[in-house]
Design an enzyme around this catalytic site. Structure first.
Site, PDB file in Angstrom:
ATOM      1  CB  VAL A   1      -7.348  -0.494  -4.299  1.00 30.73           C
ATOM      2  CG1 VAL A   1      -7.782   0.408  -5.670  1.00 30.73           C
ATOM      3  CG2 VAL A   1      -5.911  -0.657  -4.599  1.00 30.73           C
TER       4      VAL A   1
ATOM      5  CB  CYS B   1       2.635  -2.432  -6.498  1.00 30.25           C
ATOM      6  SG  CYS B   1       0.911  -1.795  -6.645  1.00 30.25           S
TER       7      CYS B   1
ATOM      8  CG  ASP C   1     -14.365  -7.720   0.183  1.00 34.33           C
ATOM      9  OD1 ASP C   1     -13.567  -7.235  -0.289  1.00 34.33           O
ATOM     10  OD2 ASP C   1     -14.409  -9.058   0.524  1.00 34.33           O
TER      11      ASP C   1
END
Length: 425
Positions: free
Chosen positions: A17, A261, A35
């Site tokens: 994402v 998801c 990150d």
């Protein structure tokens, strides 16, 4: 109060994402991608993306994008966008640890007037209940007085080269009307497909979680149909093709439901519902059915082997595919592992081959040593578990050649014609 021209963006989390989003923003705004994994920062700095979501050319186009694993480098940003994972734990309860840690990181550097936007999938109300208090606790600032929030749910489809960040309509919302205007304008500046302004954070949060819950239930219905058709000796794919001639029949197919998801998000909604003393029956029934498909597929293969008088205990089975979907290296919540574990329970020796998946990731995630090249004629059964193009390109004859002379070829994804396989879902 909010100035689009003075926007300096920090994106927390550079996975499936965050990275595509960072690239789009990095074409127009000073953007820092953060990150925790230094190896991820190193590969991106070298123009490579191990998720294969973006190309080196696309990375090079984001001329205003920088990468870092040092949180202090985000201190000059005035917009923070959170794109970290929201998984479930072993008891299928929401795991907010990534979101809370990201929020606390932001709390250590946020300034008055800044905006924090969440893209991670959560239950309605989670931004204000789980995330904002962490920022307030660390920063000492007050929500909607000193800083503001937005929510814009991600709609990334891993492996999809047609539907990208910029050409998918983006839902947006803000914690105040003015913040909502700013968040919507910010995304509208990079989203060619346009935006949809929701009235509140909770509406935007709910819109995301029900998108995947609806899809989960539709697949559960078709999975149950497959179970029934199997009992009646009817080919499910033939039934669906016939039913699909009606104009309003939805083209769902049976299969394993994994990924970051569909197999996860419904539990966020049911978790909140249960907190409110409502027990969701339909949603959880669909989840149970979909989670059980690995066992059903394994039993089907075992039954076919027994019918062919193949000794099950000590037999060798090859699983083709480990990623949660086709043409993608993403292993998150892959349900292919359920087939492997079920077969191992029958004392079957299971090999797994997936040309898309990094062997180190498979070892770390599931303890599986991927097979680089399957040996022809070695397997009592071969299961096509993921519809990678590379498998379909091999064709039925080459896939059948991996089996022993009396071996079983089973097709979970209906990749091959019915006549070319011994069984399919």
């Amino acid at each position: 109060m909010f100035d689009l021209s003075d926007t300096r963006i920090g994106i927390i989390g550079l996975g499936y994402v965050g990275l595509p989003l960072a690239i789009e923003f990095g074409k127009q705004y000073p953007t820092i991608g953060f990150d925790l994994k230094q190896e991820r920062i190193d590969e991106l700095g070298a123009g490579q993306d191990s998720t294969r979501e973006v190309t080196p050319e696309e990375l090079a186009q984001a001329e205003r994008l920088e990468f870092t694993s040092n949180a202090s480098d985000l201190a000059d940003c005035n917009v923070y966008i959170v794109t970290v994972p929201t998984p479930i734990d072993a008891h299928k309860r929401p795991d907010f640890s990534f979101l809370k840690n990201a929020s606390r990181t932001i709390g250590g550097m946020i300034s008055a007037g800044d905006v924090v936007i969440y893209e991670s999938t959560v239950y309605p109300g989670a931004t204000e209940e789980q995330c904002i208090p962490e920022i307030e606790d660390v920063s000492g600032l007050k929500f909607n007085k000193d800083f503001y929030a937005g929510y814009s749910p991600e709609r990334i489809n891993p492996g999809d080269k047609e539907r990208r960040v910029s050409n998918i309509i983006k839902v947006t919302a803000g914690s105040t009307p003015e913040a909502g205007d700013y968040v919507d304008a910010l995304y509208r500046s990079i989203i060619s497909a346009g935006t949809y302004r929701a009235s509140s954070l909770r509406v935007a949060e709910a819109s995301k979680v029900i998108e995947n819950t609806q899809r989960d239930l539709n697949i559960a219905l078709i999975n149950e149909l497959a179970l029934i058709c199997n009992q009646m000796g009817i080919d499910t794919e033939e039934v669906l093709e016939a039913a699909g001639t009606k104009w309003n029949f939805l083209p769902f197919r049976p299969g394993l439901v994994g990924g970051h998801c569909i197999g996860v998000d419904p539990y966020y909604l049911t978790h909140k519902a249960q907190e409110l003393s409502y027990y969701p029956e339909v949603i959880l029934a669909g989840r149970r059915l979909n989670d059980d498909m690995g066992r059903h597929i394994s039993e089907q293969v075992i039954k076919l082997m027994m019918q062919s008088k193949i000794q099950v205990s000590g037999s060798r089975v090859l699983l083709l595919g480990l990623a949660f979907k086709e043409n993608c290296p993403d292993l998150r919540n892959s349900r292919v592992i359920d087939i492997a574990r079920e077969l191992e329970g029958y004392n079957v020796l299971v090999d797994v081959h997936d040309p898309w998946v990094d062997p180190d990731n498979a070892k770390d995630e599931y303890g599986i040593d991927l097979l680089a090249v399957p040996e022809p004629g070695s397997y009592d059964a071969v299961i096509i578990a993921v519809a990678h193009d590379r498998f379909s390109e091999l064709g039925a004859e080459a896939l059948r050649a991996l089996c022993k002379p009396d071996g079983i070829l089973y097709d979970v994804k209906c990749l091959l014609p019915a006549a070319a396989v011994d069984g399919r879902l």
